[in-house]
Design a protein around this motif. Structure first.
Motif, short mmCIF file in Angstrom:
data_model
loop_
_atom_site.label_atom_id
_atom_site.label_comp_id
_atom_site.label_asym_id
_atom_site.label_seq_id
_atom_site.Cartn_x
_atom_site.Cartn_y
_atom_site.Cartn_z
N MET A 109 0.81 -1.28 -0.01
CA MET A 109 -0.05 -0.19 -0.07
C MET A 109 0.88 1.34 0.01
O MET A 109 1.97 1.43 0.83
CB MET A 109 -0.91 0.17 0.96
N GLU A 111 0.24 5.66 0.00
CA GLU A 111 -0.38 6.93 0.21
C GLU A 111 -0.34 7.57 -1.08
O GLU A 111 1.08 8.07 -1.36
CB GLU A 111 -0.59 7.42 1.16
N PHE A 141 -9.77 -2.70 7.53
CA PHE A 141 -10.25 -2.03 6.46
C PHE A 141 -11.66 -1.82 6.83
O PHE A 141 -12.41 -2.88 7.35
CB PHE A 141 -10.23 -2.90 5.27
N GLY A 143 -15.90 -0.57 5.33
CA GLY A 143 -16.54 -0.67 4.21
C GLY A 143 -18.10 -0.95 4.27
O GLY A 143 -18.14 -1.29 5.17
N ASP A 147 -17.97 -2.68 -0.68
CA ASP A 147 -16.80 -2.03 -1.00
C ASP A 147 -16.17 -1.56 0.04
O ASP A 147 -16.46 -1.07 1.06
CB ASP A 147 -17.53 -0.44 -1.99
N ILE A 148 -14.64 -1.48 -0.29
CA ILE A 148 -13.74 -0.88 0.98
C ILE A 148 -13.64 0.47 0.67
O ILE A 148 -13.60 1.07 -0.28
CB ILE A 148 -12.48 -1.38 0.60
N THR A 150 -12.51 2.87 3.63
CA THR A 150 -11.40 3.49 4.21
C THR A 150 -10.46 2.55 4.96
O THR A 150 -10.82 1.26 5.22
CB THR A 150 -11.80 4.18 5.37
N ILE A 151 -9.17 2.85 5.03
CA ILE A 151 -8.05 2.05 5.84
C ILE A 151 -7.79 2.71 6.96
O ILE A 151 -7.66 3.94 7.27
CB ILE A 151 -6.94 2.08 5.06
N ILE A 163 -9.80 4.99 0.61
CA ILE A 163 -9.18 3.95 -0.30
C ILE A 163 -8.74 4.85 -1.53
O ILE A 163 -7.97 4.13 -2.01
CB ILE A 163 -10.25 2.81 -0.72
N HIS A 168 -3.38 0.32 -3.32
CA HIS A 168 -3.76 -0.70 -2.79
C HIS A 168 -3.56 -2.15 -3.35
O HIS A 168 -4.34 -2.33 -4.54
CB HIS A 168 -5.06 -0.82 -1.93
N PRO A 180 -9.08 -7.75 1.32
CA PRO A 180 -8.12 -6.80 1.23
C PRO A 180 -6.63 -6.93 1.89
O PRO A 180 -5.53 -6.63 1.40
CB PRO A 180 -8.68 -5.57 1.80
#
Length: 259
Positions: A109, A111, A141, A143, A147-148, A150-151, A163, A168, A180
């Motif tokens: 991952m 950013e 994770f 969501g 759907d994901i 946020t982390i 996300i 990712h 994930p």
């Protein structure tokens, strides 16, 4: 003849859930369910010459084969390439780290950090850098509806990263079906790493024991001798006389104290 409900479902679009753990319409969290923690896997990769080298080779191969971004629209192509050239750091190095992280720890991952109107680029958002994130700092994770969103990232305190603000890359070649967290290749090697540590420890003890020669002590069992202390002086009884023992006992104590 087709079943009516199945036929209508086919025409309506996607049937299956994207991420099975996030089928609820409420915000749901996905925690890692793997047997070995990311910290344990990192310790193995750092110290196991076989696993560490294998992951390094895969990531270096990905770095060496990484090409340039292409797009049918030349303006978009040059804009994206220009961002990669002016960003802080090297894109190929980021790719190498992401592949190493995904292979060894399950996912990689980074950013995406943007810079608004930097010097030389008026009225533009430009890519500032891709900040590779340590997977061990990702606690979960979050969501909904498959759907994901946020982390949850731990650094002094918990931070929520959307996300859409990250690259990712989960390793998904072990039938993880959209998990994930991915599934690290090093999970397969970890039991053998544990066995190797146990065997090496036992071998070192055995080698040390084999290296020490057998000691043979002889004495006259009918003789009494003074007991000598660690300072080389005779040990005294409470009445001030020298403490004595049979020669057998004295020899046994001396042999036990040999390192």
């Amino acid at each position: 003849m087709s079943h009516p409900s199945l036929q209508s479902a086919m025409w309506s679009g996607q049937i299956s859930a994207r991420v099975a753990e996030l089928t609820s319409s409420a915000i749901t969290s996905i925690y890692s369910k793997h047997k070995y923690s990311i910290r344990e896997l990192k310790e193995m990769i750092r110290n196991c010459p076989i696993s560490g080298t294998a992951i390094a080779m895969k990531s270096l191969r990905a770095q060496a084969s990484f090409g340039e971004y292409t797009h049918k629209d030349k303006y978009i192509q040059e804009w994206v390439r220009g961002n990669f050239k002016t960003m802080k750091g090297n894109l190929a190095d980021v790719v190498k780290k992401l592949i190493a992280s995904a292979t060894g720890l399950g996912f990689g991952m980074a950013e995406i950090v943007w810079d608004k109107r930097p010097a030389g680029y008026r009225n533009q958002w430009r890519l500032k850098t891709l900040n590779v994130i340590d997977p061990e700092r990702v606690s979960r994770f979050e969501g909904k509806d498959g759907d994901i969103l946020t982390i949850v990232y731990r650094h002094e305190s918990e931070k929520l990263i959307p996300i859409g603000k990250v690259v990712h890359l989960p390793l998904d070649n072990n039938m993880t079906f959209g998990n994930p967290w991915g599934f690290a290749e090093s999970h397969k090697a970890y039991p053998f790493w544990q066995a190797r540590k146990i065997l090496m420890s036992d071998w070192l003890v055995a080698a040390k024991n084999q290296a020490v020669p057998i000691l043979v002590g002889k004495c006259d069992s009918n003789v009494s001798v003074k007991i000598i202390g660690a300072n080389g002086q005779p040990i005294k009884n409470l009445d001030g006389t020298d403490r004595v023992a049979s020669a057998n006992e004295a020899l046994l104590m001396q042999l036990q104290n040999i390192e």
